[in-house]
Design an enzyme around this catalytic site. Structure first.
Site, PDB file in Angstrom:
ATOM      1  N   LYS A 150      13.804 -15.863  -6.523  1.00 49.11           N
ATOM      2  CA  LYS A 150      13.642 -14.884  -7.600  1.00 49.11           C
ATOM      3  C   LYS A 150      12.849 -15.478  -8.761  1.00 49.11           C
ATOM      4  O   LYS A 150      11.995 -14.819  -9.340  1.00 49.11           O
ATOM      5  CB  LYS A 150      15.013 -14.418  -8.105  1.00 49.11           C
ATOM      6  N   ASN A 167      -3.161   2.555   5.368  1.00 48.69           N
ATOM      7  CA  ASN A 167      -2.271   1.414   5.183  1.00 48.69           C
ATOM      8  C   ASN A 167      -2.241   0.621   6.479  1.00 48.69           C
ATOM      9  O   ASN A 167      -2.222   1.204   7.566  1.00 48.69           O
ATOM     10  CB  ASN A 167      -0.840   1.857   4.873  1.00 48.69           C
ATOM     11  N   GLY A 168      -2.204  -0.698   6.375  1.00 47.40           N
ATOM     12  CA  GLY A 168      -2.095  -1.521   7.564  1.00 47.40           C
ATOM     13  C   GLY A 168      -3.328  -2.378   7.785  1.00 47.40           C
ATOM     14  O   GLY A 168      -4.114  -2.631   6.874  1.00 47.40           O
ATOM     15  N   CYS A 180       0.837  -1.195   0.000  1.00 44.12           N
ATOM     16  CA  CYS A 180       0.000   0.000   0.000  1.00 44.12           C
ATOM     17  C   CYS A 180       0.876   1.251   0.000  1.00 44.12           C
ATOM     18  O   CYS A 180       2.038   1.219   0.386  1.00 44.12           O
ATOM     19  CB  CYS A 180      -0.952   0.045   1.178  1.00 44.12           C
ATOM     20  N   GLU A 208      18.168 -18.043  -2.906  1.00 45.07           N
ATOM     21  CA  GLU A 208      17.859 -16.733  -3.488  1.00 45.07           C
ATOM     22  C   GLU A 208      17.490 -16.875  -4.957  1.00 45.07           C
ATOM     23  O   GLU A 208      16.534 -16.242  -5.438  1.00 45.07           O
ATOM     24  CB  GLU A 208      19.064 -15.799  -3.318  1.00 45.07           C
ATOM     25  N   LYS A 240       6.452  -4.731  -2.206  1.00 46.23           N
ATOM     26  CA  LYS A 240       7.867  -4.478  -1.961  1.00 46.23           C
ATOM     27  C   LYS A 240       8.191  -4.531  -0.474  1.00 46.23           C
ATOM     28  O   LYS A 240       9.129  -5.184  -0.047  1.00 46.23           O
ATOM     29  CB  LYS A 240       8.253  -3.099  -2.525  1.00 46.23           C
ATOM     30  N   GLU A 253       9.220 -15.638  -7.795  1.00 43.54           N
ATOM     31  CA  GLU A 253       8.614 -14.318  -7.647  1.00 43.54           C
ATOM     32  C   GLU A 253       8.183 -13.710  -8.977  1.00 43.54           C
ATOM     33  O   GLU A 253       7.077 -13.172  -9.090  1.00 43.54           O
ATOM     34  CB  GLU A 253       9.607 -13.360  -6.971  1.00 43.54           C
ATOM     35  N   ARG A 306       5.798  -0.588  -4.343  1.00 38.75           N
ATOM     36  CA  ARG A 306       5.421  -1.258  -3.105  1.00 38.75           C
ATOM     37  C   ARG A 306       4.442  -2.396  -3.338  1.00 38.75           C
ATOM     38  O   ARG A 306       4.248  -3.243  -2.463  1.00 38.75           O
ATOM     39  CB  ARG A 306       4.802  -0.243  -2.135  1.00 38.75           C
ATOM     40  N   HIS A 352      18.499 -37.696  -0.509  1.00 41.60           N
ATOM     41  CA  HIS A 352      17.574 -37.896   0.605  1.00 41.60           C
ATOM     42  C   HIS A 352      16.151 -37.501   0.237  1.00 41.60           C
ATOM     43  O   HIS A 352      15.346 -37.177   1.116  1.00 41.60           O
ATOM     44  CB  HIS A 352      18.049 -37.102   1.829  1.00 41.60           C
ATOM     45  N   TRP A 403      -3.045  -2.630  -1.581  1.00 39.82           N
ATOM     46  CA  TRP A 403      -2.733  -4.052  -1.710  1.00 39.82           C
ATOM     47  C   TRP A 403      -3.738  -4.780  -0.820  1.00 39.82           C
ATOM     48  O   TRP A 403      -3.747  -4.607   0.384  1.00 39.82           O
ATOM     49  CB  TRP A 403      -1.304  -4.327  -1.244  1.00 39.82           C
TER      50      TRP A 403
END
Length: 607
Positions: free
Chosen positions: A483, A98-99, A2, A479, A602, A486, A27, A502, A74
């Site tokens: 990526k 926001n929140g 947001c 990482e 973000k 994402e 964001r 395993h 968001w």
């Protein structure tokens, strides 16, 4: 997650707020809206989807006025529809939020009992109704705002405007960031300094519990008890140019090309170029007597912390606990007296990491944070900030901030090792020199796009991908897998190469590519053996290695990208860059929204 932008001034407000929202797109969001007040009346426009949809709505029905609030949402409570989009207008007020309001159901029940009707599925609408309820009771805006925020539980940043008050903007924050920008005959509110960068270089960051009353030429800040307080005005160096694409197709592409600069600028701050020794601020604890370090972070920053654990345990001989912040804040393990807590965050506003910071502080730990935004909430609440100089990172998927974080952690490891008398001056210079060589090596890696693109064509056809690494390369494999997930939406998992037999080896067939991070200096023979096993089962082997490793892998791997030969100490930093480029190139082939992948934000500022 947001974004808020607001202005009270003397110019048409809608274009200012709209461009502020544009700068907050990084964001993450799925709807947007703007509300203005002119001649005492509030008007608004909202749209689902991208900000361009809001732009079309404003073109068809413009908003006038010199005071406005805007929001990129968001979705948390309620679907990402125009109806659920902010601003929420109720009666004589409009708000953006926001929140998460944790007690919104109780508030809603109480307000409905008073005859109020809710139109959305959001928790935020309860704030608007509560604010309007106080206004309808005859309270002045400032009094109504204070009465409202005192009833709220949870995390929030809020901006409010009022009918009949063309020159008034009120903001409040608790657990979510909000900043004031000072202009010439106008004042601004924004979720972060990026929103305000072209508007003002003089910023005040509100502290938790603060709320503010803005007019075009005046700022008044109160704390949670309603007392007028002073907060420092800071000068930011951000410029509009720093947040443009500079001719690149995507912010992520630009930020990938900024790896050398981000690493170099970060090292310039913490390495003495004359003595080639690490120069860090004085630590608020005795490094030699440290018994244990607790590292915590989220997402990519957590993987940076995992690399840091390998370094600190091997070189500084410090036992390290590491956990994702969302788990650590509730697990609450026993902490040593006066222990060190090392927290890592790009934004410094990550909700779970911030929550852990406060828990660890209450447990008596020294708080050291590795941050890209030093004036963030985490920065203000830490005992010491080790700042990286990565510059603004706009793409949702973190890139250059990750290598900058690793650069800081590597320097901290050298410093700790020297302070604990585990390395001598010659060894310190050797390790430091390997760090100082990284920017030029990173430039060499950026010349490998074409080779990595060839790899990407294999990955783009797959539904599942395995990433392998051993030792300190394992977090880099993680990482890389993160990526890929994402931004290309391809399922990927990372495993320690030694764990292949395993379980994961059962997944391997010609349709499942195997990506290996395999410098010849780090457990290479073990990794080679694991890759031979994967090859024998039909796996398509794609490897990042160095000259020596490539020679031994030429009969095993289908594709090899040869990276510059570097010291094993700095290999994790360098090998990060090609795995990020690989994800970017795959995303291009898949045609996804690289900078703003679906469902992601973000900065995750709520749980």
């Amino acid at each position: 997650m947001c974004g808020i932008c607001g202005v009270v001034g003397h110019r048409p407000a809608t274009p200012i707020v709209f461009e502020g929202l544009r700068r907050l797109e990084y964001r993450g969001y799925d709807s947007s809206g703007i509300a203005t007040v002119e001649h005492g009346r509030i008007s608004r426009r909202r749209a689902a989807g991208k900000l361009d949809n809001l732009g079309k709505a404003l073109k068809e029905a413009p908003l006038s006025g010199t005071t406005a609030i805007g929001h990129t949402r968001w979705a948390t409570h309620g679907a990402p529809t125009a109806t659920n989009a902010h601003p929420h207008k109720v009666g004589k007020v409009a708000i953006v939020h926001n929140g998460i309001i944790e007690n919104f159901l109780d508030l809603k029940k109480t307000l409905e009992s008073k005859g109020r009707h809710f139109e959305t599925e959001t928790d935020s609408e309860a704030v608007a109704h509560l604010l309007d309820e106080h206004v309808q009771q005859g309270m002045a805006p400032k009094e109504a705002a204070f009465a409202t925020i005192r009833h709220l539980q949870g995390a929030y940043a809020i901006a409010m405007i009022f009918e009949g008050h063309d020159d008034l903007l009120i903001g409040a924050r608790h657990g979510a960031p909000l900043a004031i920008g000072y202009g010439n005959g106008e004042m601004f509110l924004g979720s972060d300094s990026l929103a305000l960068a072209p508007l003002s270089n003089r910023i005040t960051y509100l502290e938790d519990g603060d709320w503010c009353v803005l007019t075009n030429d005046h700022v008044e800040i109160m704390d949670g008890q309603g007392n007028v307080v002073e907060r420092p005005v800071q000068t930011t160096a951000l410029t509009t140019g720093q947040i443009g694409k500079d001719g690149y197709r995507h912010f992520m592409e630009k930020e990938l090309h900024e790896h050398p600069v981000a690493i170099g600028q970060t090292l310039q701050r913490i390495v003495d170029p004359v003595t080639r020794r690490i120069s860090l601020p004085e630590m608020p604890f005795d490094v030699a007597s440290l018994a244990r370090v607790t590292i915590t972070a989220c997402g990519s920053a957590f993987y940076a912390g995992m690399v840091g654990r390998y370094w600190l345990e091997e070189l500084a001989r410090l036992p390290v606990d590491i956990d994702v912040a969302s788990e650590l804040r509730y697990r609450r393990p026993p902490q040593p007296d006066q222990g060190l807590a090392l927290l890592i965050s790009q934004s410094g506003e990550t909700a779970d990491t911030l929550g852990v910071l406060r828990e660890l502080k209450r447990a008596g730990q020294h708080i050291v944070s590795v941050l890209n935004v030093e004036h963030s909430t985490m920065g203000r609440e830490s005992d010491l900030v080790l700042g990286m100089v990565a510059g603004p990172e706009i793409s949702v998927a973190s890139t250059k901030a990750f290598t900058a974080q690793l650069s800081v952690l590597a320097a901290l490891t050298i410093y700790f090792s020297r302070q604990r008398q585990l390395i001598d001056e010659m060894r310190e210079r050797e390790l430091t020199d390997s760090l100082l060589d990284l920017p030029s090596h990173a430039m060499e890696v950026l010349g490998l796009f074409d080779q990595i693109r060839t790899m990407a064509r294999v990955i783009a056809q797959a539904r599942d991908v395995l990433y392998l690494g051993r030792g300190i390369c394992m977090p880099i494999a993680q990482e890389g897998a993160l990526k890929l997930k994402e931004i290309s939406y391809i399922h990927a998992e990372a495993y320690a190469a030694g764990e292949l037999k395993h379980g994961p080896i059962s997944l391997i067939d010609p349709s499942v590519p195997v990506v290996a991070i395999a410098p010849s200096t780090i457990l290479f023979d073990k990794t080679l053996s694991n890759l031979q096993e994967a090859r024998a089962r039909g796996g398509r082997i794609l490897v990042f290695t160095d000259t020596k490793g490539a020679e031994q892998l030429k009969t095993v791997a289908d594709h090899i990208v040869v990276l510059p030969d570097v010291n094993a100490f700095t290999a994790p930093i360098l090998y990060t860059i090609p795995v990020q480029i690989l994800a970017y190139e795959v995303a291009l082939l898949k045609g996804t929204d690289v900078d703003q992948p679906r469902n992601l934000a973000k900065s995750v500022t709520v749980e």
